[in-house]
Design an enzyme around this catalytic site. Structure first.
Site: not given
Length: 554
Positions: A236, A277
């Site tokens: 993330d 990401e």
């Protein structure tokens, strides 16, 4: 050019009609699969929000046992199955113990959130998934912890704590804003000082300049790989790991951390997969995250332009983004998608089933590891706030959509009684079965799963058509997508046959088309003055076709 088309027209009508009749999914089996260390190079990954997938105990919250009970929907282990998606990977949004419903404010990196089940329930999920050929990757949140994490609480309450330097502190409030101009320094509730949190005051950033933090994060990764048997991670918010002066994202230190973590994963678990990401759409910025950091990254620019092309009918942005990704990033190491858990859903953005179908067709025929967000395959809707992008899966028109026997944690979308898995399951033309056929086609042919991509410059003057080749040693596919609302035509003079299977005389057959017979009058022709000409005489509005090219048998 007009003369070429006229000369070909009679030949097309006479000899191509038979080829146009084949529009079903090919049942040909793929060649040898990639090695264990590269399983992710030839499969589709399905993003799951466990909280919203299936509730097994009636408390209104999805859980791991519920997900396990529905694995056959994702992949039942039968390559020829017409009742499963055929995804070879699932990505679970955060399942660690956390503060909020979404899980991105982790309190305990080493245990499953009790609302989702137990650690053993996760291990059982992995065991059952592997029986079906599904790999399981989990969300890893390295940039920040939750404010209730014991590490931060110790640092907050005791300046002499060994965890103090795990976070960033300042006695005076810095004037520096966050990377997109937001407030990022927050007043301590305990004393006159401030701490850094790029996303929210309840998510304080970890300090990766501290070797102890790096060591702990490596330990977390190894725990999930070795003890929990996960197959990899979705990282993330990777671009914010290390701040260097006014460089608040994409810093050299961030690349160093990712390189260290990525190498640790590959060394200790060679069969694993890491995908990051990194939301910056600049190809140059994304290129800086290769070659030796994570395995893959989400292709946000390609996703954005795929959606734009489907919405507007203009294929130029899509073509440019795919060309840049294909040229700048290592082959097979970028991940296409349409939308995810942070973005309005595909059907909400496009508002039209034909546009949603053509977007899915294009995305799933690109190289790399494509990702499908749960519910995308049945056309679920959802817009901001985030909770309504992450509503419960719509399994049936029964009570609570078949998601739970209790009250769902979040209300289902208003269309759940008519738009659900059960309603689309038996309809051959449904969006669900379109996804199934596309993924089955991809799985069945090495050219489509892991073969290189060659974009084609066409003579299309409308700007609505995109075409490319996907090739393997034994076969080549021509992928044609018409994003526009009108019929189109594809003509390529002096077609370069070098990417095609060795030989000279080629034939084409349709392996899948949407709508049926979306492409008509297609084939290769040799003309006196134009050389090799590739023609697809008619491409339906919002049409897609995958045409298999092979040497003609004599």
């Amino acid at each position: 050019m007009r003369d070429v088309r006229q000369r070909l027209a009679a030949l097309v009508s006479a000899c191509i009609a038979v080829a146009c009749a084949a529009s079903t999914v090919s049942t040909e089996v793929a060649g040898p699969q990639s090695g264990t260390a590269q399983w992710w190079r030839d499969g589709v990954c399905y993003e799951v929000f466990v909280r919203s997938f299936v509730d097994s105990d009636g408390d209104g919250i999805g859980d791991l046992r519920g997900l396990t009970s529905r694995l056959d929907y994702i992949n039942d282990g039968n390559p020829a199955s017409a009742t499963s998606l055929g995804a070879k990977c699932i990505w679970l949004m955060p399942i660690d113990k956390a503060m909020s419903y979404h899980g991105y404010d982790v309190v305990d990196y080493y245990h499953v959130d009790p609302r989702y089940g137990t650690d053993d329930a996760f291990r059982n999920l992995v065991t059952e998934a592997h029986k079906r050929g599904i790999h399981v990757i989990v969300d890893f949140v390295p940039n920040h912890s939750g404010s209730q994490n014991p590490w931060f609480q110790a640092a907050l309450n005791d300046p002499s704590s060994p965890y103090r330097d795990w976070y960033r502190w300042s006695k005076a409030r810095p004037t520096q804003k966050g990377p997109w101009g937001q407030e990022a320094w927050y007043k301590s509730p305990v004393r006159d000082e401030y701490y850094y949190g790029v996303f929210w005051h309840e998510m304080p950033d970890l300090n990766y300049e501290n070797p102890a933090v790096r060591a702990e994060m490596q330990k977390v990764l190894m725990y999930w790989l070795k003890e929990m048997h996960a197959d990899g991670f979705r990282f993330d918010a990777i671009s914010y790991l290390v701040e260097e002066g006014n460089t608040l994202q994409h810093s050299r230190g961030t690349h160093d951390v990712l390189r260290q973590l990525g190498n640790t994963i590959r060394t200790e678990a060679p069969g694993s997969f890491s995908v990051g990401e990194m939301t910056d759409e600049s190809p140059g910025v994304m290129e800086s995250y290769y070659p030796d950091q994570l395995d893959s990254y989400f292709a946000f620019s390609v996703a954005k332009t795929t959606m734009q092309a489907a919405a507007t009918g203009d294929a130029s942005g899509f073509f440019k983004a795919v060309a840049q990704a294909n040229a700048k990033f290592p082959s097979g190491r970028w991940s296409p998608f349409l939308t995810n858990h942070d973005q309005p859903r595909v059907m909400t953005v496009l508002g039209d089933a034909a546009k949603a179908r053509v977007a899915a067709s294009a995305m799933l025929m690109l190289p790399g590891t494509p990702f499908v967000y749960y519910g995308e395959e049945i056309g679920m809707v959802g817009a901001k706030p985030d909770e309504t992008i992450r509503t419960p899966m719509q399994w049936s028109g029964g009570a609570s959509g078949g998601f739970t026997t209790g009250k769902p944690w979040e209300s289902l979308q208003p269309d759940w009684k008519t738009k659900n898995v059960a309603a689309q399951d038996s309809s051959g033309q449904s969006l669900l079965n379109h996804y199934r056929k596309l993924i089955q086609l991809r799985n069945a042919h090495q050219a489509l799963s892991s073969g290189p991509l060659t974009l084609l410059q066409t003579n299309d003057t409308t700007g609505t058509i995109a075409a490319w080749l996907r090739s393997s040693r034994d076969e080549t596919f021509l992928i044609v997508v018409n994003y526009g609302p009108r019929h189109g035509q594809l003509v390529m003079e002096r077609f370069d046959t070098r990417p095609l299977p060795g030989g000279g005389d080629y034939s084409m057959e349709s392996t899948y088309a949407d709508p049926d017979h979306a492409c008509g009058g297609y084939g290769f022709f040799e003309t006196f003055d134009q050389g090799s000409v590739l023609l697809v005489n008619s491409i339906e509005a919002h049409g897609f076709c995958a045409l298999r090219i092979s040497r003609r048998r004599r």
